[in-house]
Write a protein that holds these residues in place. Structure first.
Motif, short mmCIF file in Angstrom:
data_model
loop_
_atom_site.label_atom_id
_atom_site.label_comp_id
_atom_site.label_asym_id
_atom_site.label_seq_id
_atom_site.Cartn_x
_atom_site.Cartn_y
_atom_site.Cartn_z
N MET A 159 19.01 -7.27 5.32
CA MET A 159 17.56 -7.41 5.40
C MET A 159 17.06 -6.83 6.72
O MET A 159 17.71 -6.93 7.76
CB MET A 159 17.15 -8.88 5.34
N LEU A 160 15.88 -6.22 6.66
CA LEU A 160 15.11 -5.89 7.85
C LEU A 160 14.19 -7.06 8.09
O LEU A 160 13.39 -7.42 7.22
CB LEU A 160 14.32 -4.60 7.62
N LEU A 161 14.27 -7.70 9.27
CA LEU A 161 13.49 -8.89 9.56
C LEU A 161 12.84 -8.78 10.93
O LEU A 161 13.43 -8.21 11.87
CB LEU A 161 14.37 -10.14 9.53
N TYR A 179 8.37 -11.52 8.90
CA TYR A 179 8.17 -10.49 7.88
C TYR A 179 9.50 -9.80 7.62
O TYR A 179 10.44 -9.89 8.43
CB TYR A 179 7.12 -9.46 8.30
N GLY A 180 9.60 -9.11 6.49
CA GLY A 180 10.83 -8.39 6.23
C GLY A 180 10.85 -7.72 4.88
O GLY A 180 9.91 -7.82 4.09
N ARG A 181 11.95 -7.04 4.64
CA ARG A 181 12.20 -6.42 3.34
C ARG A 181 13.70 -6.18 3.20
O ARG A 181 14.42 -6.01 4.19
CB ARG A 181 11.45 -5.10 3.17
N TYR A 219 12.17 -5.07 15.28
CA TYR A 219 12.74 -5.76 14.14
C TYR A 219 14.26 -5.69 14.23
O TYR A 219 14.82 -4.91 15.03
CB TYR A 219 12.23 -5.20 12.81
N SER A 223 9.44 -7.30 -0.33
CA SER A 223 8.94 -7.34 1.04
C SER A 223 8.05 -8.57 1.18
O SER A 223 7.47 -9.06 0.20
CB SER A 223 8.17 -6.07 1.37
#
Length: 373
Positions: free
Chosen positions: A277-279, A268-270, A247, A259
């Motif tokens: 963002m974490l993607l 996907y991510g949060r 990621y 999320s």
């Protein structure tokens, strides 16, 4: 009864904890691995929710999340943060059964959204007929923090002399040359599990069928344990295979939808903060060496384009994280028979964090039933 768990990641640690909960005073030893690669527990984004597209997976995920809500101390240990979630499904997906499961464990948490409601949340260019499930009681935890907190509570010894070989049967060879025999050995070694099994020198992974309560699968009976054994060659149903998980931490102005998982694109991510963002998107890095997992820059390019297509926004990559995990089909963090006295507890396919609380309890009960027989 002497039980060894190989692997001090989240799955192995939680299994040891559950064994002590179910059978206080049980002789359990946790062994570490001779690994220099990325730790999937430390790398995990830790997304947790109750909804999954199939009923059994939704069952363990929702039960795990319900346990978090019921236990403030466990929630604190895991660093759980509620931010909600949105799960976007492929058009035509049947969601009635998993929704019933989620509502049973987390009443009122899940709401079905149509394509237009998803568009209002910022998701664009969705195929006609797309639906999503929004959960209010969902968020993320820190798998590494949960692992470390549970390890601190364990009365089981953790042997830092790594395991270098498994077998025959319930036996281990350690890096210092010692050979140790147990009544049962569980490989909760994540991406290192196939390597240990291939080099075990034992009867292979199709060992004799087991019987008795707490077991399931051909030659087995009852819930909790899958069999017959699991292959490690990367072929066939139930084979364990390694895969890169990756990621990217990005600067972004994406909408705040909590999320999310989008099956129609794989994205996907949060959020990590209002601007970060974490993607991630799925990778194609199968059968990677878990000790030599590097960042795949082509995946970053795919990620940026997927975000642009789905949200109409550009993101700026800051840092990418890569590790290896163990995948199996069908997916699921389940105790599986791998030979006389030998089991695996892996195959979570990158999403073990959301299911590990319930899955570890079920696995511990199945293991004790099998050992008693």
């Amino acid at each position: 009864m002497r039980i060894a768990i190989v692997g001090a990641g989240l799955a192995g640690t939680m299994l040891a904890w559950r064994l002590h909960q179910l059978s206080p005073g049980l002789n359990v030893t946790v062994h570490t691995l001779p690994s220099s690669g990325g730790d999937a527990t430390a790398a995990s984004g830790g997304l947790v929710r109750g909804f999954e597209p199939d009923g059994p997976s939704a069952g363990v995920a929702a039960e795990s999340l319900a346990e978090l809500y019921a236990d403030p101390e466990l929630r604190e240990t895991a660093g759980y943060t509620e931010i909600g979630s949105v799960y976007v499904l492929e058009p035509g997906a049947e969601i009635a059964d998993p929704l019933k499961v989620v509502d049973a464990w987390l009443p009122g948490s899940a709401t079905v959204l149509d394509r237009f409601a998803l568009h209002r949340l910022g998701l664009r260019r969705l195929p006609p007929g797309t639906v999503g499930v929004q959960e209010s009681r969902a968020g993320y935890l820190s798998p590494a923090r949960l692992r470390d907190g549970v390890l601190a509570r364990l009365s089981a010894p953790v042997l830092r002399t790594p395991v270098t070989a498994v077998g025959p049967g319930a036996a281990l060879t350690l890096a210092d040359g010692r050979h140790v025999r147990y009544d049962a050995v569980v490989l909760a070694a994540g991406a290192w599990t196939p390597r240990l099994l291939n080099g075990s020198g034992g009867p292979g992974l199709s060992g004799p069928g087991l019987s008795g309560p707490g077991l399931s699968g051909p030659g087995l009976s009852g819930p909790g344990l899958s069999g017959p054994g699991v292959g490690s060659s990367g072929s066939g149903a139930g084979a364990l295979r390694t895969k890169r998980i990756q990621y990217t931490i990005c600067l972004s102005g994406l909408p705040r939808i909590g999320s999310f998982v989008d099956e129609t694109s794989g994205l996907y991510g949060r959020p990590l903060s209002p601007e970060i963002m974490l993607l991630g998107v799925p990778t194609t890095g199968w059968d990677v060496d878990p000790d030599r997992v590097g960042v795949d820059t082509t995946v970053i390019a795919v990620l940026r384009e997927t975000v642009r297509q789905r949200f109409g926004e550009a993101v700026t990559p800051v840092r990418s994280v890569a590790a290896a995990d163990c995948y199996t089909d069908p997916a699921g963090l389940i105790l599986r028979a791998a030979g006389p006295g030998l089991f695996t507890f892996t195959g979570g396919s990158g999403g073990a964090a959301k299911a590990v609380l319930a899955a570890s309890r079920q696995a511990a009960a199945a293991l004790l039933d099998a050992a008693r027989d």
